[in-house]
Design an enzyme around this catalytic site. Sequence first.
Site, PDB file in Angstrom:
ATOM      1  N   TRP A  29     -28.837  12.955   9.916  1.00 30.96           N
ATOM      2  CA  TRP A  29     -28.216  11.648  10.101  1.00 30.96           C
ATOM      3  C   TRP A  29     -28.445  10.734   8.907  1.00 30.96           C
ATOM      4  O   TRP A  29     -27.557   9.968   8.525  1.00 30.96           O
ATOM      5  CB  TRP A  29     -28.710  10.998  11.402  1.00 30.96           C
ATOM      6  CG  TRP A  29     -28.364  11.838  12.584  1.00 30.96           C
ATOM      7  CD1 TRP A  29     -29.221  12.525  13.396  1.00 30.96           C
ATOM      8  CD2 TRP A  29     -27.040  12.115  13.085  1.00 30.96           C
ATOM      9  NE1 TRP A  29     -28.514  13.208  14.368  1.00 30.96           N
ATOM     10  CE2 TRP A  29     -27.186  12.977  14.198  1.00 30.96           C
ATOM     11  CE3 TRP A  29     -25.754  11.734  12.706  1.00 30.96           C
ATOM     12  CZ2 TRP A  29     -26.090  13.457  14.932  1.00 30.96           C
ATOM     13  CZ3 TRP A  29     -24.664  12.201  13.432  1.00 30.96           C
ATOM     14  CH2 TRP A  29     -24.840  13.053  14.534  1.00 30.96           C
ATOM     15  N   ASP A  53     -32.066   3.111  10.955  1.00 32.34           N
ATOM     16  CA  ASP A  53     -31.321   3.720  12.061  1.00 32.34           C
ATOM     17  C   ASP A  53     -32.371   4.143  13.085  1.00 32.34           C
ATOM     18  O   ASP A  53     -33.127   5.082  12.861  1.00 32.34           O
ATOM     19  CB  ASP A  53     -30.536   4.929  11.544  1.00 32.34           C
ATOM     20  CG  ASP A  53     -29.841   5.706  12.662  1.00 32.34           C
ATOM     21  OD1 ASP A  53     -29.961   5.316  13.847  1.00 32.34           O
ATOM     22  OD2 ASP A  53     -29.168   6.715  12.346  1.00 32.34           O
ATOM     23  N   LYS A  66     -29.432   7.057  23.882  1.00 29.86           N
ATOM     24  CA  LYS A  66     -30.601   7.902  24.015  1.00 29.86           C
ATOM     25  C   LYS A  66     -31.688   7.184  24.827  1.00 29.86           C
ATOM     26  O   LYS A  66     -32.077   7.645  25.891  1.00 29.86           O
ATOM     27  CB  LYS A  66     -31.102   8.334  22.637  1.00 29.86           C
ATOM     28  CG  LYS A  66     -30.056   9.215  21.934  1.00 29.86           C
ATOM     29  CD  LYS A  66     -30.233   9.288  20.442  1.00 29.86           C
ATOM     30  CE  LYS A  66     -28.988   9.724  19.717  1.00 29.86           C
ATOM     31  NZ  LYS A  66     -28.479  11.054  20.006  1.00 29.86           N
TER      32      LYS A  66
HETATM   33  C1  LIG Z   1     -30.573   9.183  14.433  1.00 31.00           C
HETATM   34  C2  LIG Z   1     -29.111   9.237  14.750  1.00 31.00           C
HETATM   35  N1  LIG Z   1     -28.244   8.510  14.025  1.00 31.00           N
HETATM   36  C3  LIG Z   1     -26.928   8.543  14.267  1.00 31.00           C
HETATM   37  C4  LIG Z   1     -26.383   9.301  15.275  1.00 31.00           C
HETATM   38  C5  LIG Z   1     -24.896   9.294  15.495  1.00 31.00           C
HETATM   39  O1  LIG Z   1     -24.642   8.465  16.585  1.00 31.00           O
HETATM   40  P1  LIG Z   1     -23.196   8.257  17.226  1.00 31.00           P
HETATM   41  O2  LIG Z   1     -22.821   9.554  17.842  1.00 31.00           O
HETATM   42  O3  LIG Z   1     -23.392   7.171  18.220  1.00 31.00           O
HETATM   43  O4  LIG Z   1     -22.266   7.867  16.136  1.00 31.00           O
HETATM   44  C6  LIG Z   1     -27.243  10.058  16.071  1.00 31.00           C
HETATM   45  C7  LIG Z   1     -26.689  10.892  17.179  1.00 31.00           C
HETATM   46  O5  LIG Z   1     -27.327  11.725  17.728  1.00 31.00           O
HETATM   47  C8  LIG Z   1     -28.633  10.022  15.797  1.00 31.00           C
HETATM   48  O6  LIG Z   1     -29.486  10.742  16.527  1.00 31.00           O
HETATM   49 MG   LIG Z   2     -31.867  14.478  12.062  1.00 30.93          MG
HETATM   50 MG   LIG Z   3     -28.119  14.525  17.973  1.00 30.82          MG
END
Ligand SMILES: Cc1ncc(COP(=O)(O)O)c(C=O)c1O
Ligand SMILES: [Mg+2]
Ligand SMILES: [Mg+2]
Lengths: 359, 359
Positions: free
Chosen positions: B102, B170, B194
């Site tokens: 991510w 994030d 989550k």
């Molecule tokens: C740490 C992190 N950032 C971003 C995301 C992406 O999130 P979204 O699906 O809401 O765009 C996730 C999804 O699992 C995540 O775990």
């Molecule tokens: Mg990761």
């Molecule tokens: Mg995930």
Amino acid sequence: MKRADNFNAGPAALPLPVLERIQAELPDYGGTGMSVMEFSHRSAEYEAIHNDAQMRLRRLLGIPDGYQVLFLQGGASLQFAMLPMNFLKPADKALYVLTGTWSQKAADEASRYGELIVDDWAKQGGYRDIPESIAGDDPSLRYVHITSNNTIYGTQWRSLPKTKAPLVADMSSDILSRPVQVEEFALIYAGAQKNIGPSGVTVVIVRDDFLATANQDVPTVLQYSTHAKANSLYNTPPTFAIYVMACVLQWVEETGGLAGIVERNRKKAAALYDVIDTHPNLYLGHAEKRARSEMNVTFRLPNDELTKLFLAEAAERGFVGVKGYRTVGGVRVSLYNAVPVEAALRFAEFMQDFARRNG
Amino acid sequence: MKRADNFNAGPAALPLPVLERIQAELPDYGGTGMSVMEFSHRSAEYEAIHNDAQMRLRRLLGIPDGYQVLFLQGGASLQFAMLPMNFLKPADKALYVLTGTWSQKAADEASRYGELIVDDWAKQGGYRDIPESIAGDDPSLRYVHITSNNTIYGTQWRSLPKTKAPLVADMSSDILSRPVQVEEFALIYAGAQKNIGPSGVTVVIVRDDFLATANQDVPTVLQYSTHAKANSLYNTPPTFAIYVMACVLQWVEETGGLAGIVERNRKKAAALYDVIDTHPNLYLGHAEKRARSEMNVTFRLPNDELTKLFLAEAAERGFVGVKGYRTVGGVRVSLYNAVPVEAALRFAEFMQDFARRNG
Ligand SMILES: Cc1ncc(COP(=O)(O)O)c(C=O)c1O
Ligand SMILES: [Mg+2]
Ligand SMILES: [Mg+2]
Ligand SMILES: Cc1ncc(COP(=O)(O)O)c(C=O)c1O
Ligand SMILES: [Mg+2]
Ligand SMILES: [Mg+2]
């Protein structure tokens, strides 16, 4: 439980059987030991719901092959920006037809990206009417943007235009309220929260050949093609909102389909417009007759005092959501798909009664 | 009804009392004759819910004055784009610390807008560890971006860094799972799905003085300031998702607050890591011990056959969502706030039993 007569402009009334079904499917959906909200968006259970919503919308709207149906977030307001990000470059021209507040906002965002040609005929007339024709055949236009129903002013394209340039419509406030020839459009977008579901999900219907011409230098999550390639599962979708939409679409199919909707919507709007036409000196309709919206009936009374009194009495009798939009005032009664005919008839009766006493 | 032991990575388990409350409040919320989904976002009823969610989050996270709390749509993936759109210009530099999939995606989007400096120490090591220090004090940095918990690899900043440059995190997969000094951050974002709610709403916490430095030439709906000025009511918010989040936050407050969460999360993670440490040749933990996530426990078994057998037995016993992320394989057990301690203990017991039979 007494149900409110809910005329909210959006988020708006949902069908009671849908709410009862959602309730019954909480906290345990189909014996899974989980609610829909707890499903992974990559699970078989959720994907079935996701694809069911898509399939029902395709069936109800007659969406042909060669079109993608996307479920996005961000509301129609994000579409105001996403559309020009994907389809305009500085030298490109697009025609925006200004028929209300929302088309103006859509144009404002587009003007950051390309050269706008603006049809402001309806705007010049105080947003009471819809143009009879527009200059949408110019081959140099990247696209033509219209707002099929003007939620705030209560006007509607009673017959949708045809254009040689790709036609794009914001159908947020009348999607699935009447038949539409989808094949006449390059792209249709609509927030779900008026006619087809709760807030939090936005439907985009886009033709493959138009999509293929999109700009490449756009943030990944703001490219339509990202979501088209991933069946709207590029990132986590608003799963519960999509589930509720699927339930609403199933309800539509089980209550006469689009034909049933059309009949009920016609009755509801006719009931209110009839009272307006019977008391033209008390109920000052905003829209020209030929441009009247079946979704949002807008009028004022001869003075602010009477408008206030009308709104106060309506509230007292339990009618919800009939105050006009904050920037324009007056009265607005929204009659989306899930508003029962009886609710509209009760409101028409109240209008008649009010006229007897104040006419 | 048997509740599933739900270890989904997100959308994820919600507290049963919250689901039961939502069920009880359908189809009629508080005698209004409407469900929350049917409220106008401009109604007093909805605004009370909206502000309640905000206030509870402020209280639970200790968000100081001088910070805005925003409820947006689009998921964390939209934040990957919105952040650099608002805060980077071509000549600006930002530091992205790559600790997992991510953060890499976040960096990819930012690279469209400014000059990226990338800390790829963790990436070089296969995303098993978290850097002990980062070069975040350079005054020429527009901001520093970290991912506090790496959902896919199962690593977590056990102690969050402090930087002189504005720090952005994030926190999608560990928000409200432990105390955080919000005042050390310029901006925090997190998808709700989550730890604090369903999918469809993204929380952004942003410091006023940082917000004041944002770029102006950004589409209206993608400017943080648009939403800050409008109390996240610029356009129609995902009202039902925000309502569910408010219910989750109330549940947190009623079950021991953040301290209660911390204690339960510690127990859950310890139960699993203890089994891993007892059987180090069977359960090959992905993360270095010092970087272990309390949210996502990731491991593999010595070969694909055993991993398959483990996953098949887990599924057979009704454990949901423990398959590793599609791009990395193995096992991932997500232990977010709403996962009961007993569910984690049952899974630990299963791991032990499996080890007895296959160790
Ligand atoms: C740490 C992190 N950032 C971003 C995301 C992406 O999130 P979204 O699906 O809401 O765009 C996730 C999804 O699992 C995540 O775990
Ligand atoms: Mg990761
Ligand atoms: Mg995930
Ligand atoms: C025609 C039309 N377009 C756009 C919008 C804005 O939608 P959203 O609030 O989902 O951004 C509305 C909202 O009422 C609308 O009626
Ligand atoms: Mg309008
Ligand atoms: Mg409106």
